[in-house]
Design a protein around this motif. Structure first.
Motif, PDB file in Angstrom:
ATOM      1  N   THR A  67       0.851  -1.148  -0.097  1.00  0.00           N
ATOM      2  CA  THR A  67      -0.199   0.042  -0.051  1.00  0.00           C
ATOM      3  C   THR A  67       0.961   1.288  -0.125  1.00  0.00           C
ATOM      4  O   THR A  67       1.863   1.267   0.671  1.00  0.00           O
ATOM      5  CB  THR A  67      -0.751   0.099   1.092  1.00  0.00           C
ATOM      6  OG1 THR A  67      -1.786  -1.172   1.324  1.00  0.00           O
ATOM      7  CG2 THR A  67      -1.853   1.239   1.089  1.00  0.00           C
ATOM      8  N   GLN A  69       0.461   5.847   0.279  1.00  0.00           N
ATOM      9  CA  GLN A  69      -0.604   6.462   0.369  1.00  0.00           C
ATOM     10  C   GLN A  69      -0.062   7.586  -0.319  1.00  0.00           C
ATOM     11  O   GLN A  69       1.010   8.307   0.014  1.00  0.00           O
ATOM     12  CB  GLN A  69      -0.917   6.970   1.758  1.00  0.00           C
ATOM     13  CG  GLN A  69      -1.554   5.567   2.419  1.00  0.00           C
ATOM     14  CD  GLN A  69      -1.893   6.133   3.800  1.00  0.00           C
ATOM     15  OE1 GLN A  69      -1.483   6.706   4.508  1.00  0.00           O
ATOM     16  NE2 GLN A  69      -3.223   5.238   4.112  1.00  0.00           N
ATOM     17  N   ILE A  81     -11.144  10.210   2.495  1.00  0.00           N
ATOM     18  CA  ILE A  81     -10.684   9.342   1.561  1.00  0.00           C
ATOM     19  C   ILE A  81      -9.560  10.035   0.805  1.00  0.00           C
ATOM     20  O   ILE A  81      -9.207  11.292   0.718  1.00  0.00           O
ATOM     21  CB  ILE A  81     -11.747   9.584   0.266  1.00  0.00           C
ATOM     22  CG1 ILE A  81     -13.147   8.719   0.728  1.00  0.00           C
ATOM     23  CG2 ILE A  81     -11.343   8.692  -1.036  1.00  0.00           C
ATOM     24  CD1 ILE A  81     -14.086   8.698  -0.398  1.00  0.00           C
ATOM     25  N   ASP A  84      -4.969   6.754  -2.152  1.00  0.00           N
ATOM     26  CA  ASP A  84      -4.245   5.699  -2.070  1.00  0.00           C
ATOM     27  C   ASP A  84      -4.174   4.540  -2.738  1.00  0.00           C
ATOM     28  O   ASP A  84      -5.174   4.149  -3.435  1.00  0.00           O
ATOM     29  CB  ASP A  84      -4.622   5.212  -0.608  1.00  0.00           C
ATOM     30  CG  ASP A  84      -4.744   6.195   0.588  1.00  0.00           C
ATOM     31  OD1 ASP A  84      -3.944   7.255   0.367  1.00  0.00           O
ATOM     32  OD2 ASP A  84      -5.336   6.157   1.646  1.00  0.00           O
ATOM     33  N   THR A  86      -3.068   0.413  -3.461  1.00  0.00           N
ATOM     34  CA  THR A  86      -2.811  -0.869  -3.142  1.00  0.00           C
ATOM     35  C   THR A  86      -2.601  -1.898  -4.085  1.00  0.00           C
ATOM     36  O   THR A  86      -3.338  -1.746  -5.034  1.00  0.00           O
ATOM     37  CB  THR A  86      -3.899  -1.067  -1.901  1.00  0.00           C
ATOM     38  OG1 THR A  86      -3.288  -2.378  -1.133  1.00  0.00           O
ATOM     39  CG2 THR A  86      -5.005  -1.483  -2.481  1.00  0.00           C
ATOM     40  N   LYS A 140      -7.241   1.903  -3.672  1.00  0.00           N
ATOM     41  CA  LYS A 140      -7.319   1.410  -2.363  1.00  0.00           C
ATOM     42  C   LYS A 140      -8.757   1.377  -1.846  1.00  0.00           C
ATOM     43  O   LYS A 140      -9.183   0.719  -1.175  1.00  0.00           O
ATOM     44  CB  LYS A 140      -6.391   2.088  -1.325  1.00  0.00           C
ATOM     45  CG  LYS A 140      -6.368   1.302   0.007  1.00  0.00           C
ATOM     46  CD  LYS A 140      -5.289   1.796   0.817  1.00  0.00           C
ATOM     47  CE  LYS A 140      -5.172   1.319   2.101  1.00  0.00           C
ATOM     48  NZ  LYS A 140      -6.410   1.837   3.120  1.00  0.00           N
ATOM     49  N   ASN A 141      -9.598   2.328  -2.578  1.00  0.00           N
ATOM     50  CA  ASN A 141     -10.839   2.491  -1.994  1.00  0.00           C
ATOM     51  C   ASN A 141     -11.732   2.683  -3.373  1.00  0.00           C
ATOM     52  O   ASN A 141     -11.232   3.024  -4.617  1.00  0.00           O
ATOM     53  CB  ASN A 141     -11.081   3.335  -1.188  1.00  0.00           C
ATOM     54  CG  ASN A 141     -10.640   4.857  -1.495  1.00  0.00           C
ATOM     55  OD1 ASN A 141     -10.821   5.507  -2.803  1.00  0.00           O
ATOM     56  ND2 ASN A 141      -9.611   5.270  -0.747  1.00  0.00           N
ATOM     57  N   THR A 200     -17.367   3.414   5.104  1.00  0.00           N
ATOM     58  CA  THR A 200     -16.039   3.807   4.503  1.00  0.00           C
ATOM     59  C   THR A 200     -16.186   3.296   3.013  1.00  0.00           C
ATOM     60  O   THR A 200     -17.107   2.443   2.805  1.00  0.00           O
ATOM     61  CB  THR A 200     -15.194   2.790   5.473  1.00  0.00           C
ATOM     62  OG1 THR A 200     -13.816   2.728   4.459  1.00  0.00           O
ATOM     63  CG2 THR A 200     -15.310   1.259   5.305  1.00  0.00           C
ATOM     64  N   ASP A 202     -13.226   2.079   1.670  1.00  0.00           N
ATOM     65  CA  ASP A 202     -12.016   1.394   1.451  1.00  0.00           C
ATOM     66  C   ASP A 202     -12.310  -0.206   1.415  1.00  0.00           C
ATOM     67  O   ASP A 202     -13.199  -0.514   2.284  1.00  0.00           O
ATOM     68  CB  ASP A 202     -11.116   1.522   2.700  1.00  0.00           C
ATOM     69  CG  ASP A 202      -9.892   2.208   2.551  1.00  0.00           C
ATOM     70  OD1 ASP A 202      -9.912   3.104   1.712  1.00  0.00           O
ATOM     71  OD2 ASP A 202      -8.877   2.143   3.100  1.00  0.00           O
ATOM     72  N   GLY A 205     -11.606  -2.149   4.315  1.00  0.00           N
ATOM     73  CA  GLY A 205     -12.656  -1.429   5.367  1.00  0.00           C
ATOM     74  C   GLY A 205     -13.863  -2.074   5.161  1.00  0.00           C
ATOM     75  O   GLY A 205     -14.705  -2.656   6.167  1.00  0.00           O
TER      76      GLY A 205
END
Lengths: 651, 165, 493, 101
Positions: A67, A69, A81, A84, A86, A140-141, A200, A202, A205
């Motif tokens: 990951t 950021q 948010i 990010d 990953t 990542k999200n 979230t 993510d 998440g």
């Protein structure tokens, strides 16, 4: 390792920016070295590919997830948010495909676009597209994924409309964009529902939430809409978005038109990468779909029907790229069917193998079109086997892979999907399997119909076809070779393989288990017999094509003559466009679409412009009610508004 | 006596106001409006607002309306102008929109609990009290008002000057 | 004294131009534009300097001048819009063959009026500020007085505006009658329970402010006036006026919490009507300027959606999320729309004929910078991710979702659906601009445009950077995607 | 105040409505312009009534401001009317229909 991860998109962005700069430069009338543009354009994805390999190799020691950021992007109240990135196993698969195959297509383009004006702009958009595609898979999200999702759509729109002087192409770009927006509508609602439910966006998440006790209870609880559970609602809305991007029923209509763009664009965007975004998204959120059998079942049925339906339509096309377009829709149907079963490795494997053979086929068809002086109609081809041996070999190999001839890649991936669907244990799974199974026959038939019509017999056109330049046939050869061997990554256990691919993706699949465990020994027998059956179907399709187009070439004409209506129906794509006009387009999309169309050009999408024109005019009339320029009217409406306001509140 | 004057002033104000929007000639309309404004000034005196009353007569009826009448006399063509006519749809709209509108507001007023009129200081409504307030606590608003008047001045120059460029 | 430095900058600049104009006489005064731009930019800078101190509201002039962050932010936006307009105007006026120093004086006075309107919590103070800006803008709309369209726009704006002023005065009277004061804190203390008189007054105020914000059905003037007015002035009207009117309306609504529950639905329906009519009408336009006029009506609708959420949110200590959403939206919208109008004004032809979509054809090669600017601005107006417009709309969306989930009944879901559907519709006509510029060939013959000055280009580029940075940029020097939110949040605190 | 203050307010509402009606029924620009004055005066009357009720001089100050506003508006409005007259030689609001749609 995080640096390598960041460098993947950044390198592509840099390439896009540089080429964008060159494009501006040349628009000012200054000359720009083609070589320089080509070097920049190809270096970016190649470098990204190298970085992707590094990420892939470093994944193990990083614990299966890397990951990085960038910065906090959105901070709205409790929603924060980050931009990010990953990478896990699933991402790596996609990354390698995108950058690897993307690089080859960039190289191919340098030769293909040789004579075109504005090549810097073209490569800038191509790099930008690859950039957004990597953002899509690296996010990542869901918000970052959505950025990529929109970005690839935008680039696709730019690239389809690359030859903007040709208004039809410009319209095709517009159609793709608008249909995709219809899909995005569902996607966005799902995004907000998910955010409000899980708190979230993510992926990690959401997964933690979906596996926690409380989260599970909420997701399985009623959503208040048509008795669906929250998970079902979200899942179906997300799938709605996926049908747009991944060209499934009912939002597939844009893909065949999108073939108006340059052929390498079709290969990259409309075959290998962007259209698999929906598949990737469903795979990424498989833990969510695991909670909703209804959503899974819907996906399997829709995907299965799409694969069959698109296969039928591919049968009657004579434009070589249209055949490939419909076959792509059909193959994405297989992928969706695969991820719909919950065992996402099956679908993802098909993403990989399909990327190889479909890219090879598109590039091959590009070579053919190039050689035949922009002739796309297969009826004016034929006999190219001798004139373009390399292209012929590459395309035949890829077609065989797609038709599921063992031991080529398509055989393993398609077989896995069909078997998973069959043994899913639900009605939807069985329907999906049946459609896919029949579709396999069609796949083999229309692919070899394409091969025989193009390369078999004698040349029927008027151009002087010749083999294409080296960068072109070499890239398509490399892809075809890949199409032949990549299947060995997923040789199932019963054939003595280890299903390397499946095991590689095991960490992201919550219940990674072989159905054998659940169903016992007889499941193996089932797997064997399904496999054999598929092979038979594939071979039957090939033979039928050979019989119809080589042995007795007059036969199709006779068949057509016998059942003219049916054939006409199929050729007209089941009149889906027309049906759309009547049902979907008019009431909902028409407003947006019509104006877009009117702005682009008059009379572009066959037969609907006039109808829609009057709708928009009517609407304009209705809405500019009172906008007569008359002061008295304006004041009158103000008074009426004030009166109603007072009455409604005080009353 | 007070009552009688109220009715006289009120009916003159409303009646002249009605004439002001219904007379054919613009000049007659303007003159009716002046009458209405003078009647209003009478009401202001009754409301213990002598200075506003004087201002109303001097500035409004006197200065502003004279300016308007000047413009009317300058610009109006002598012959019958079709624009002098009253619009029939406008009348219908007025009846349907404004009668309910006025009725609504009157209803609100009649049903409201207004305070009992306060006992007022002897200098209430005089030049001194208003001036002290305006230049004492309300200086900021006065400053902004000066900007407003400056803007109006510049605007008039911009729009009406004949040879500007 | 330091409270009024921004005003001083504006008034001094205006006086300098006036005096210099008197001295030069009919020869014209070419430096008027730069002086006005510098004055407005200076006022902008001085507002920014007040930001830190304004964290604790201070008052001056017997409580009539209120310096708080809400007012400072709105003032800064008005100054910014004014500065950009002052940069665009010379080009526009020269092309029309006019050199009118008075225009810049009026522009500066209008900005001062705008600041006065938002930097007060006294209704009469706000009203006088509002009238200052109105009177100035009536004249600015008609500034090209040899052009029929311009004069017609000015007169229409004037007559409907005066009508709205009449309604506003009557509304003020009713509120005064119910509360016995024009001061908003006093009104808030007095009007603890609902009364018909006050409610009617507030509704009439809503009509008056709704007129300035061009909310449907009080919007009828807007398309005509926006089309007829000189283009830079249209840009100014569609941004700065909305900023200050929305801010002032928020102050009024904030001071009358006892009535929020009763008017929330009415405001919500106004919002739905406004977004829908604005966006659908924009679809049907041929003229780009008129399309943008309707688009700005649509954006007023998004603001009203946030107002509805604001009214429905219980009054709590600390900052109000819907209020922050409104301010966030105003910042993003101001910058974006200014950029769009900057391009439009640069492209217009000397005859003042409105730009059609066909005129934009092939712009990408004729003027890449302008085309790219317009592209980014259209994307931001369509709230495509990574632009300032996206975050702003996201914010409105978020507060509506919040309301929808915590309130009874489907009302806020309806608002939410209106927001989503209209965003999709909006995309269609913004895309049309992009497609015209990037996909269509240039019109034959090419419209005769005059060369665009470097300063205008620089402004375009700066606005593009701002839109992207405020939509996706990191938080540097308190600005950026995150910084923008914290600014809006601080203003709403 | 011998009369009910509500009576004054009713007069004010009536004048307000008459002013609005002027906008609806008249085409002559100058008469429409007069209607504005009527509406403003209606508001002014209401404010003076309330100022009397509360014994508050602020209302009187606001009256003064309305007066100034009326003067400013008439200056701008009349100069615009003149500008239009120079172009069109007509004072008809129905003539202001070039911008529409």
């Amino acid at each position: 390792m995080g640096t390598a991860l960041s460098l993947i998109p950044l390198a592509l962005l840099a390439g896009a920016a540089l080429n964008g700069f060159f494009s501006l430069w040349s628009a000012r009338g200054r000359s720009v070295s083609r070589t320089l543009v080509h070097v920049v354009a190809c270096a970016a994805p190649l470098f990204a590919f190298a970085m992707a390999i590094q990420v892939w190799r470093g994944l193990g020691e990083a614990g299966g997830r890397i990951t990085t950021q960038w910065f906090e992007w959105i901070a709205v109240g409790d929603l924060r948010i980050g931009l990010d990135l990953t990478a896990d196993a699933l991402t790596c698969v996609m990354l390698l495909v995108i950058t690897g195959i993307g690089s080859l297509i960039h190289i191919y383009s340098t030769a293909y676009m040789h004579e075109e004006e504005g090549f810097a702009r073209y490569f800038s958009a191509l790099n930008l597209f690859t950039f957004f595609m990597t953002i899509l898979v690296l996010g990542k999200n869901l918000a970052v994924l959505f950025v990529g999702w929109e970005g690839v759509g935008l680039c696709s729109y730019l690239l389809i409309g690359y030859w903007w002087k040709d208004s039809e192409k410009a319209t095709a770009g517009m159609k793709a964009f608008v249909v995709n927006r219809v899909g995005d509508f569902g996607f966005l609602i799902a995004l907000f529902l998910l955010w409000r439910t899980a708190g979230t966006l993510d992926f990690a998440g959401i997964q933690a939430y979906a596996t926690s006790e409380a989260g599970r209870a909420t997701l399985l609880g009623p959503s208040g809409i048509l008795g669906a559970s929250v998970a079902t609602l979200i899942g179906l809305l997300l799938f709605w978005g996926a049908t747009g991007k991944s060209a499934q029923i009912p939002l597939y209509v844009w893909l065949p038109d999108a073939m108006a763009g340059p052929t390498p664009v079709s290969a990259l965007i409309h075959a290998a990468t962007m259209v698999t975004a929906g598949v990737y998204m469903v795979a990424r959120l498989n833990f969510l779909y695991a909670l909703s059998p209804v959503a899974q079942g819907t996906i399997m049925v829709v995907a299965g029907v799409t694969s069959l339906f698109a296969g039928v339509m591919a049968l009657a096309q004579t434009d070589i790229k249209k055949v490939l377009a419909y076959s792509t829709i059909s193959q994405i149907g297989y992928m969706m069917l695969g991820v719909g079963t919950g065992y996402v490795a099956a679908g993802m494997f098909h993403v990989v193998t399909h990327a190889f053979f479909k890219a090879a086929l598109f590039l091959g068809s590009g070579s053919v079109i190039h050689a035949c002086h922009h002739e796309q109609d297969m009826r004016h081809m034929g006999g190219l086997r001798k004139k373009m041996p390399w292209t012929c070999a590459a395309m035949t190999l890829s077609a065989a892979a797609m038709a599921g001839v063992p031991p080529l890649s398509g055989f393993f991936s398609k077989d896995e999907i069909l078997w998973r669907a069959f043994s899913h244990g639900t009605m939807a799974g069985k329907i999906g399997w049946l459609c896919g199974f029949l579709g396999a026959l069609l796949t083999a038939f229309y692919m070899f119909r394409l091969i025989f019509m193009t390369f078999g017999g004698s040349y029927r056109g008027h151009a002087h076809p010749h083999e294409v330049p080296k960068p072109m046939w070499m890239t398509q050869g490399a892809l075809a070779l890949g199409a032949a061997i990549v299947g060995f990554l997923g040789v199932p256990h019963i054939l003595g393989g280890h299903d390397i691919f499946g095991h590689y993706l095991a960490p992201i699949i919550p219940d990674f288990a072989q159905p054998h465990a659940a169903h016992g020994e007889h499941a193996i027998a089932v797997e064997w017999s399904l496999m054999a059956w598929s092979v038979v179907m594939g071979l039957a399709g090939i033979s039928a094509a050979w019989w119809a187009y080589v042995k007795k070439p007059e036969l199709p004409g006779r068949v057509t003559a016998k059942i003219p209506k049916l054939h006409a129906l199929v050729r007209d794509k089941f009149r889906v466009d027309e049906a759309y006009t009547a049902t979907v387009v008019r009431p909902t999309e028409s407003l947006a679409r019509q104006v877009v169309l009117r702005g682009v050009d008059q009379g572009l999408i066959e037969g609907i412009v006039n109808g829609l024109g009057s709708v928009a005019r009517l609407l304009g009339r209705v809405l500019s009610f009172g906008q007569t320029g008359l002061l008295r009217g304006y004041v009158g409406i103000m008074i009426l508004g004030a009166l109603l306001l007072l009455l409604s509140v005080l009353g | 006596m007070h009552q009688v004057f109220f009715w006289i002033f009120a009916s003159v104000a409303v009646g002249a106001g009605l004439l002001a929007i219904t007379r054919k000639a613009a000049l007659h309309c303007a003159l009716s409006l002046v009458v209405s404004f003078v009647a209003l000034a009478g009401l202001y005196f009754q409301l213990k607002a002598p200075f506003p009353g004087i201002l109303q007569v001097m500035l409004y009826a006197g200065a502003i309306m004279v300016l308007v009448i000047f413009v009317i006399m300058f610009l109006n063509a002598p012959e019958e102008d079709p624009s002098e006519k009253i619009s029939k749809p406008g009348v219908i709209a007025s009846v349907f929109l404004l009668i309910p509108f006025a009725a609504l507001l009157i209803g609100v007023i009649l049903h409201s609990n207004l305070p009992v009129p306060a006992a007022v200081a002897p200098d209430f409504g005089t030049v001194a009290s208003i001036g002290t307030r305006l230049f004492g606590t309300w200086t900021w608003v006065f400053e902004v008002l000066s900007l407003l008047l400056l803007a109006a001045l510049v605007a008039a120059v911009l729009l009406a000057k004949k040879r500007l460029d | 004294m330091d409270l009024i430095y921004p005003y001083l900058a504006l008034v001094v600049a205006a006086s300098v131009i006036l005096v210099a104009k008197f001295r030069t006489g009919p020869k014209g005064f070419a430096e008027a534009g730069p002086i006005a731009a510098v004055g407005a930019a200076l006022a902008f800078g001085l507002c920014i300097l007040q930001w830190g101190k304004a964290a604790t509201p201070t008052t001056g002039f017997h409580g009539f001048l209120l310096i708080d962050r809400l007012g400072v932010l709105a003032s800064a936006l008005a100054c910014l819009a004014g500065a950009v307009t002052a940069v665009l105007l010379p080009h526009h006026l020269q092309r029309a063959g006019k050199d009118r120093a008075e225009v810049y004086v009026l522009l500066l006075l209008v900005i001062a009026g705008m600041m006065a309107m938002v930097q007060t919590d006294h209704l009469v103070g706000a009203f006088v500020g509002l009238e200052t800006l109105s009177v100035g803008l009536y004249a600015l709309s008609a500034a090209l007085r040899e052009r029929r369209a311009s004069v017609e726009a000015g007169l229409k704006y004037f007559l409907t505006g005066a009508f709205a002023s009449g309604i506003l005065v009557f509304g003020l009277a009713l509120v005064y009658g119910a509360a016995g004061s024009f001061s908003l804190p006093v009104i808030e203390a007095k009007l603890v329970e609902s009364s018909g008189l006050a409610l009617a007054g507030i509704l009439l105020l809503l009509v008056g402010f709704g007129f300035k914000l061009s909310a449907v059905p009080f919007h009828m003037w807007a398309p005509d006036v926006y089309e007829g007015a000189p283009t830079p002035i249209t840009g100014f009207m569609s941004t700065a006026v909305k900023v200050v009117a929305a801010t002032a309306l928020l102050r009024v609504l904030d001071a009358t919490p006892a009535f929020s529950g009763q008017i929330v639905e009415a405001v919500g329906w106004l919002a739905v009507l406004t977004v829908t009519v604005g966006n659908l009408s924009a679809l049907a336009q041929h003229s780009v300027k008129r399309m943008l006029a309707y688009s700005s009506i649509g954006h007023a609708g998004y603001l009203f959606l946030a107002f509805a959420a604001f009214l429905a949110t219980p009054d709590t200590a600390g900052f109000s999320a819907p209020l922050a959403a409104v301010m966030h939206y105003l910042i993003a919208y101001t910058i974006t729309n200014l950029g769009a109008f900057a391009v439009l004004s640069a492209l217009e032809t000397a005859d003042g004929r409105g730009l059609t979509f066909a005129d934009l054809g092939g712009l990408k090669s004729r003027s890449p910078v302008l085309a790219f600017t317009l592209l980014i601005m259209m994307l931001s107006l369509a709230s495509v991710p990574l632009t300032a417009g996206f975050l702003a709309k996201w914010n409105v969306f978020a507060v509506l979702v919040e309301r929808a989930r915590s309130s009874e009944g489907p009302f806020f879901w309806v608002l939410l659906v209106a927001l989503i559907l209209n965003s999709v519709i909006g995309l269609a006509y913004y895309l049309r601009v992009i497609s015209a510029m990037y996909m269509r060939p240039a019109p034959e013959p090419l419209p005769a445009t005059s060369p665009v000055s470097k300063v205008v280009m620089a402004v375009c580029i700066l606005l593009v950077i701002a839109v992207i940075w405020l939509g996706a940029g990191p938080n540097v020097l308190g600005m950026g995607a995150d910084g923008l939110f914290s600014i809006a949040r601080a203003a709403a605190g | 105040m011998a009369n009910d203050p509500k009576a004054y307010l009713v007069v004010s509402v009536l004048l307000f409505a008459i002013g609005m009606a002027g906008f609806l029924i008249r085409k002559n620009l100058l008469i429409v312009f007069l209607s504005v004055e009527l509406m403003l005066n209606a508001g002014a009357l209401a404010i003076l009534v309330f100022a009397r009720l509360y014994g508050d001089t602020d209302g009187h100050v606001f009256f003064f401001l309305i007066l100034a506003l009326a003067a400013a508006e008439s200056a701008v409005g009349l100069s615009m009317v003149i500008a239009l007259y120079r172009l069109r030689h007509k004072l008809d609001t129905d003539d202001l229909v070039e911008l529409r749609g």
